[in-house]
Design a protein around this motif. Sequence first.
Motif, PDB file in Angstrom:
ATOM      1  N   ARG A 113      14.113   3.152  47.778  1.00 30.72           N
ATOM      2  CA  ARG A 113      13.413   4.436  47.786  1.00 30.72           C
ATOM      3  C   ARG A 113      14.431   5.566  47.832  1.00 30.72           C
ATOM      4  O   ARG A 113      15.586   5.359  48.188  1.00 30.72           O
ATOM      5  CB  ARG A 113      12.482   4.542  48.995  1.00 30.72           C
ATOM      6  CG  ARG A 113      13.193   4.439  50.341  1.00 30.72           C
ATOM      7  CD  ARG A 113      12.236   4.667  51.509  1.00 30.72           C
ATOM      8  NE  ARG A 113      12.859   4.425  52.796  1.00 30.72           N
ATOM      9  CZ  ARG A 113      13.654   5.287  53.427  1.00 30.72           C
ATOM     10  NH1 ARG A 113      13.912   6.444  52.857  1.00 30.72           N
ATOM     11  NH2 ARG A 113      14.180   5.000  54.601  1.00 30.72           N
ATOM     12  N   GLY A 114      13.978   6.755  47.474  1.00 27.40           N
ATOM     13  CA  GLY A 114      14.852   7.916  47.506  1.00 27.40           C
ATOM     14  C   GLY A 114      15.258   8.358  46.117  1.00 27.40           C
ATOM     15  O   GLY A 114      14.527   8.160  45.143  1.00 27.40           O
ATOM     16  N   MET A 115      16.458   8.902  46.004  1.00 30.20           N
ATOM     17  CA  MET A 115      16.938   9.422  44.726  1.00 30.20           C
ATOM     18  C   MET A 115      18.461   9.332  44.683  1.00 30.20           C
ATOM     19  O   MET A 115      19.144   9.846  45.541  1.00 30.20           O
ATOM     20  CB  MET A 115      16.481  10.870  44.546  1.00 30.20           C
ATOM     21  CG  MET A 115      16.912  11.484  43.219  1.00 30.20           C
ATOM     22  SD  MET A 115      18.267  12.642  43.430  1.00 30.20           S
ATOM     23  CE  MET A 115      18.286  13.407  41.806  1.00 30.20           C
ATOM     24  N   LEU A 116      18.964   8.611  43.705  1.00 29.87           N
ATOM     25  CA  LEU A 116      20.401   8.461  43.497  1.00 29.87           C
ATOM     26  C   LEU A 116      20.770   8.987  42.123  1.00 29.87           C
ATOM     27  O   LEU A 116      20.119   8.647  41.129  1.00 29.87           O
ATOM     28  CB  LEU A 116      20.836   6.992  43.591  1.00 29.87           C
ATOM     29  CG  LEU A 116      21.070   6.379  44.967  1.00 29.87           C
ATOM     30  CD1 LEU A 116      21.513   4.932  44.815  1.00 29.87           C
ATOM     31  CD2 LEU A 116      22.099   7.162  45.774  1.00 29.87           C
ATOM     32  N   VAL A 117      21.812   9.798  42.077  1.00 28.87           N
ATOM     33  CA  VAL A 117      22.382  10.216  40.805  1.00 28.87           C
ATOM     34  C   VAL A 117      23.569   9.317  40.520  1.00 28.87           C
ATOM     35  O   VAL A 117      24.477   9.197  41.346  1.00 28.87           O
ATOM     36  CB  VAL A 117      22.834  11.687  40.856  1.00 28.87           C
ATOM     37  CG1 VAL A 117      23.532  12.069  39.551  1.00 28.87           C
ATOM     38  CG2 VAL A 117      21.649  12.601  41.097  1.00 28.87           C
ATOM     39  N   GLU A 124      20.123   9.989  36.441  1.00 26.33           N
ATOM     40  CA  GLU A 124      19.480   9.593  37.692  1.00 26.33           C
ATOM     41  C   GLU A 124      19.121   8.117  37.614  1.00 26.33           C
ATOM     42  O   GLU A 124      18.626   7.622  36.603  1.00 26.33           O
ATOM     43  CB  GLU A 124      18.229  10.434  37.926  1.00 26.33           C
ATOM     44  CG  GLU A 124      17.532  10.135  39.238  1.00 26.33           C
ATOM     45  CD  GLU A 124      16.324  11.028  39.483  1.00 26.33           C
ATOM     46  OE1 GLU A 124      15.455  10.645  40.279  1.00 26.33           O
ATOM     47  OE2 GLU A 124      16.271  12.107  38.855  1.00 26.33           O
ATOM     48  N   ALA A 125      19.384   7.384  38.696  1.00 24.15           N
ATOM     49  CA  ALA A 125      19.068   5.955  38.744  1.00 24.15           C
ATOM     50  C   ALA A 125      17.582   5.788  39.026  1.00 24.15           C
ATOM     51  O   ALA A 125      17.074   6.349  39.992  1.00 24.15           O
ATOM     52  CB  ALA A 125      19.894   5.268  39.819  1.00 24.15           C
ATOM     53  N   PRO A 126      16.850   5.027  38.202  1.00 22.79           N
ATOM     54  CA  PRO A 126      15.412   4.863  38.416  1.00 22.79           C
ATOM     55  C   PRO A 126      15.135   4.082  39.699  1.00 22.79           C
ATOM     56  O   PRO A 126      15.936   3.263  40.136  1.00 22.79           O
ATOM     57  CB  PRO A 126      14.962   4.057  37.179  1.00 22.79           C
ATOM     58  CG  PRO A 126      16.079   4.155  36.205  1.00 22.79           C
ATOM     59  CD  PRO A 126      17.325   4.328  37.016  1.00 22.79           C
ATOM     60  N   LEU A 138      25.471   9.623  44.089  1.00 25.02           N
ATOM     61  CA  LEU A 138      25.274  10.708  45.034  1.00 25.02           C
ATOM     62  C   LEU A 138      23.799  10.741  45.398  1.00 25.02           C
ATOM     63  O   LEU A 138      22.938  10.725  44.519  1.00 25.02           O
ATOM     64  CB  LEU A 138      25.692  12.049  44.436  1.00 25.02           C
ATOM     65  CG  LEU A 138      25.634  13.261  45.374  1.00 25.02           C
ATOM     66  CD1 LEU A 138      26.673  13.127  46.482  1.00 25.02           C
ATOM     67  CD2 LEU A 138      25.884  14.545  44.598  1.00 25.02           C
ATOM     68  N   ALA A 139      23.496  10.750  46.703  1.00 30.40           N
ATOM     69  CA  ALA A 139      22.109  10.746  47.174  1.00 30.40           C
ATOM     70  C   ALA A 139      21.516  12.144  47.071  1.00 30.40           C
ATOM     71  O   ALA A 139      22.001  13.082  47.709  1.00 30.40           O
ATOM     72  CB  ALA A 139      22.040  10.245  48.601  1.00 30.40           C
ATOM     73  N   GLY A 140      20.452  12.291  46.284  1.00 29.78           N
ATOM     74  CA  GLY A 140      19.784  13.574  46.142  1.00 29.78           C
ATOM     75  C   GLY A 140      18.789  13.838  47.245  1.00 29.78           C
ATOM     76  O   GLY A 140      18.329  14.970  47.409  1.00 29.78           O
ATOM     77  N   GLU A 141      18.426  12.801  47.972  1.00 31.25           N
ATOM     78  CA  GLU A 141      17.575  12.903  49.143  1.00 31.25           C
ATOM     79  C   GLU A 141      17.839  11.651  49.967  1.00 31.25           C
ATOM     80  O   GLU A 141      18.622  10.788  49.550  1.00 31.25           O
ATOM     81  CB  GLU A 141      16.095  12.982  48.745  1.00 31.25           C
ATOM     82  CG  GLU A 141      15.604  11.778  47.959  1.00 31.25           C
ATOM     83  CD  GLU A 141      14.205  11.979  47.386  1.00 31.25           C
ATOM     84  OE1 GLU A 141      13.869  13.136  47.055  1.00 31.25           O
ATOM     85  OE2 GLU A 141      13.459  10.994  47.286  1.00 31.25           O
TER      86      GLU A 141
END
Length: 356
Positions: A113-117, A124-126, A138-141
């Motif tokens: 879960r979350g958001m990784l670039v 962005e990684a799905p 890099l963690a976007g959240e």
Amino acid sequence: MKKKLLAGLLAASVLLGCVGMAWAGSSTDALVSLNYLNGTYLAGLKETVAAAVRTAIQPIYNAALAKAGLSPDSVGGAASGRFAAGQGAYGDTLTLATGSGLVWTAGTAYMDRGMLVDATAGAEAPAGSALVVGHRYLAGEETQVIVSAQSAQWMVEGPWTRGSGAVVQAPLTFTDVVPGQWFYADVRYVVEKGLFQGLSADTFAPGGAMQRAMMTTVLHRLAGQPAAAYAPVFADIPDGQWYSQGTIWCAHAGVVSGMGDGTFAPGMDITRQQIAVMLYNYATKMGFATNERGDLTPFSDAASVAPWAQEAVSWAVGAGLLNGSDGALLPGSNATRAQVAAMLHRFQNWMGVQGA
């Protein structure tokens, strides 16, 4: 926040690209010492770029620290490019705070879960995608990664915690449904919930057509497969077929009414508006409020929605179950198995919210 992160990564990529071009171009200049270029000049330029990146990332990094209740001193100060090594085993979780950097160095893992670039790939990684060894993220959240190998290693900059005992998703057995595809999470959901089955042990056929009999079978499973005594409701639904009980139950429950001529056409490919009608009828018969209505006028083919499907399609759009494609609803177009999986996933989430 996501836009800022992506913009920061893009800026960093441009700067790093400039480094490469400057170095490549200058190395052919006979008036400049090659040793100087490889040593003092390149080192200084790299530090200049690194400083620029640190300046861009620092506010995000500081915000991440604040959210985690930490101070810069407690984690080593600024976002300096210094990465701490970590390691874990199967089922361990790695939770990254917003702004933290990650380099995966060994073993397999996936983003839960979350958001990784993915800064290496520039995208962005799905969700549900596997991490690539050697890539920088890099963690976007706040983001959670789960180790799916017997052992794994990583490097992290910024606040992070490691937990254990997570339930690791076993990979799907289908060779045609793999992490990173837009429908991966939807297919996993409907398969794990027992709503769908593959066409074989290793084939799901996400792009294959969905027949009307498949849809009634899925809705019957969604209802918990209640018993339904056979009755000759439709001339082309005999007793004893794999789809008989599901279709007869849907007819008794008022979810389907057939083709208007006494038949059901079980082998016919189902259309998007037919799915909307079935879901609308199912929700209504199950006692859910179906008050949502979406505006169809922005869609270029709104006029092609059949009169008998108008209300259901409007509800499906308003409830977020039916999305357009390039500004069109495509109500009469056939739906693929992947598309139906996505709609069923959204539908069950919708029911969960309605029942909360």
